[in-house]
Design a protein around this motif. Structure first.
Motif, PDB file in Angstrom:
ATOM      1  N   VAL A 106       2.220   0.518   0.450  1.00 15.73           N
ATOM      2  CA  VAL A 106       1.240   0.089   1.447  1.00 15.73           C
ATOM      3  C   VAL A 106       1.199  -1.431   1.515  1.00 15.73           C
ATOM      4  O   VAL A 106       1.297  -2.117   0.488  1.00 15.73           O
ATOM      5  CB  VAL A 106      -0.170   0.631   1.094  1.00 15.73           C
TER       6      VAL A 106
ATOM      7  N   PHE B 265       3.448  -5.822  -0.218  1.00 22.78           N
ATOM      8  CA  PHE B 265       3.489  -4.363  -0.269  1.00 22.78           C
ATOM      9  C   PHE B 265       3.333  -3.901  -1.718  1.00 22.78           C
ATOM     10  O   PHE B 265       3.988  -4.433  -2.626  1.00 22.78           O
ATOM     11  CB  PHE B 265       4.808  -3.839   0.304  1.00 22.78           C
TER      12      PHE B 265
ATOM     13  N   ILE C 101      -4.963  -2.458   4.292  1.00 19.45           N
ATOM     14  CA  ILE C 101      -5.916  -1.492   3.734  1.00 19.45           C
ATOM     15  C   ILE C 101      -7.312  -1.800   4.270  1.00 19.45           C
ATOM     16  O   ILE C 101      -7.841  -2.890   4.076  1.00 19.45           O
ATOM     17  CB  ILE C 101      -5.906  -1.536   2.193  1.00 19.45           C
TER      18      ILE C 101
ATOM     19  N   VAL D 190      -5.821   3.440   5.792  1.00 17.39           N
ATOM     20  CA  VAL D 190      -4.965   2.466   6.482  1.00 17.39           C
ATOM     21  C   VAL D 190      -4.931   2.894   7.946  1.00 17.39           C
ATOM     22  O   VAL D 190      -4.235   3.849   8.306  1.00 17.39           O
ATOM     23  CB  VAL D 190      -3.541   2.443   5.891  1.00 17.39           C
TER      24      VAL D 190
ATOM     25  N   TYR E 246       2.342   1.029   6.314  1.00 20.23           N
ATOM     26  CA  TYR E 246       2.685   1.701   5.059  1.00 20.23           C
ATOM     27  C   TYR E 246       4.002   2.438   5.219  1.00 20.23           C
ATOM     28  O   TYR E 246       4.515   2.607   6.328  1.00 20.23           O
ATOM     29  CB  TYR E 246       1.569   2.643   4.589  1.00 20.23           C
TER      30      TYR E 246
ATOM     31  N   GLU F 276       6.356   5.859   3.713  1.00 23.19           N
ATOM     32  CA  GLU F 276       6.315   7.148   3.023  1.00 23.19           C
ATOM     33  C   GLU F 276       7.721   7.561   2.599  1.00 23.19           C
ATOM     34  O   GLU F 276       8.663   7.503   3.398  1.00 23.19           O
ATOM     35  CB  GLU F 276       5.721   8.214   3.938  1.00 23.19           C
TER      36      GLU F 276
ATOM     37  N   HIS G 225       4.116   6.656  -1.592  1.00 20.19           N
ATOM     38  CA  HIS G 225       3.615   5.682  -0.624  1.00 20.19           C
ATOM     39  C   HIS G 225       3.674   4.241  -1.122  1.00 20.19           C
ATOM     40  O   HIS G 225       3.363   3.950  -2.280  1.00 20.19           O
ATOM     41  CB  HIS G 225       2.169   6.001  -0.225  1.00 20.19           C
TER      42      HIS G 225
ATOM     43  N   ARG H 103       2.849  -0.415  -4.420  1.00 17.99           N
ATOM     44  CA  ARG H 103       3.028   1.024  -4.619  1.00 17.99           C
ATOM     45  C   ARG H 103       1.690   1.621  -5.017  1.00 17.99           C
ATOM     46  O   ARG H 103       1.055   1.166  -5.977  1.00 17.99           O
ATOM     47  CB  ARG H 103       4.073   1.256  -5.715  1.00 17.99           C
TER      48      ARG H 103
END
Length: 305
Positions: free
Chosen positions: A261, A252, A266, A280, A217, A219, A259, A254
């Motif tokens: 991910v 990926f 997940i 995660v 993920y 940030e 974040h 949002r």
């Protein structure tokens, strides 16, 4: 050995600058201040205790654009003291070089800061301090012009525009070279990707190529993004919105304004009292209401093939 104060109101940039300064063997200590008020408090304490005191500061590496007082404002205030520390401006803007020269700054370093360019700024500070000590003066009382790397950098030592031009035109970037993969600590910055399946990050002159498939993920941290893998994290100078657009085809998604991910990383979706979160690895990340339904649909489609 230099005692340094670095001032920048962008935390990732301040951390990067401090890391590079502390890696220089000519720097005895390097402390940071995240705003003008804190910087002036530390400088005032240093001036009160004197050059031999425990809080002494030889040079301030100073950002220009900050909330409240700017770096130029701080330099003007320091110019009124009898024994101020030397000033090196560190900025993303070329347009203030002449004003920096007028304020007798030692150097003018452009962001993003390259290790070899910062090392040159440290050399200029050491040279000016050495000249002042030989002359029996405090550096602020000596000629406050920049110390050039070579005579060819300045067309005329007495010309402010020539000195400003030499500062605003950093040395050419070094040629590409093979670099080892190393585990290092400290903030990192991006360099161009080597392949579409990797993202390149640089730390203290060492380039690493991180596989996008290894990133769990991401940030957001202002204009930066921190990439999290199973082995650690990497700070890159790319906004989260850019990575969201670039990596959407790679799965990926949002989940929050902070974040991004990898859907396949997940491990668990949690619903608790109207709030949604995902696990995660060992991290638990909040999912905003705006993204919760879309994420649940995506996970359901993934589970059913």
């Amino acid at each position: 050995m230099l005692r340094v104060l670095a001032v920048d109101d962008e935390k990732p940039l301040l951390e990067e600058l401090l890391y590079l300064l502390r890696s220089d063997p000519r720097v005895l200590s390097a402390e940071g201040a995240s705003d003008a008020t804190e910087a002036l408090r530390r400088i005032t304490r240093a001036l009160e205790t004197g050059p031999q005191g425990s809080d002494a500061i030889d040079v301030v590496f100073l950002d220009i654009h900050m909330a409240g007082l700017t770096g130029l404002d701080i330099a003007r205030l320091l110019a009124g003291f009898a024994r101020p520390p030397l000033i090196v401006f560190v900025t993303a803007h070329e347009g203030f070089a002449v004003q920096a020269f007028d304020l007798k700054a030692v150097d003018y370093v452009l962001k993003p800061v390259r290790p070899e360019r910062l090392a040159e700024a440290v050399r200029r500070v050491c040279a000016q301090l050495g000249q002042a000590q030989q002359a029996g003066q405090h550096p602020a009382g000596s000629a406050g012009t920049a110390v050039p790397a070579s005579p060819s950098l300045l067309s005329s030592p007495s010309s402010p525009s020539a000195s400003a031009a030499s500062w605003a035109s950093p040395p050419a970037a070094p040629s590409a070279r093979a670099v080892p993969v190393q585990r290092r600590t400290g903030p990192e910055v991006t360099v161009p990707d080597r392949t579409p399946d990797q993202i390149a990050v640089e730390l203290g002159g060492v380039t690493r190529f991180v596989a996008i498939a290894d990133i769990a993920y991401v940030e957001a941290q202002g204009d930066y993004a921190r990439l999290y893998t199973d082995e650690g994290s990497h700070l890159v100078r790319i906004p989260l919105s850019t990575l969201e657009e670039r990596w959407a085809p790679r799965g990926f998604v949002r989940i929050h304004r902070r974040h991004l991910v990898a859907l396949g990383r997940i491990d668990e979706l949690r619903l608790d009292a109207g709030t949604t979160s995902v696990r995660v690895g060992s991290a638990e990340l909040q999912v905003s209401r705006r993204h919760a339904r879309e994420l649940r649909d995506l996970l359901m489609r993934q589970a059913t093939g």
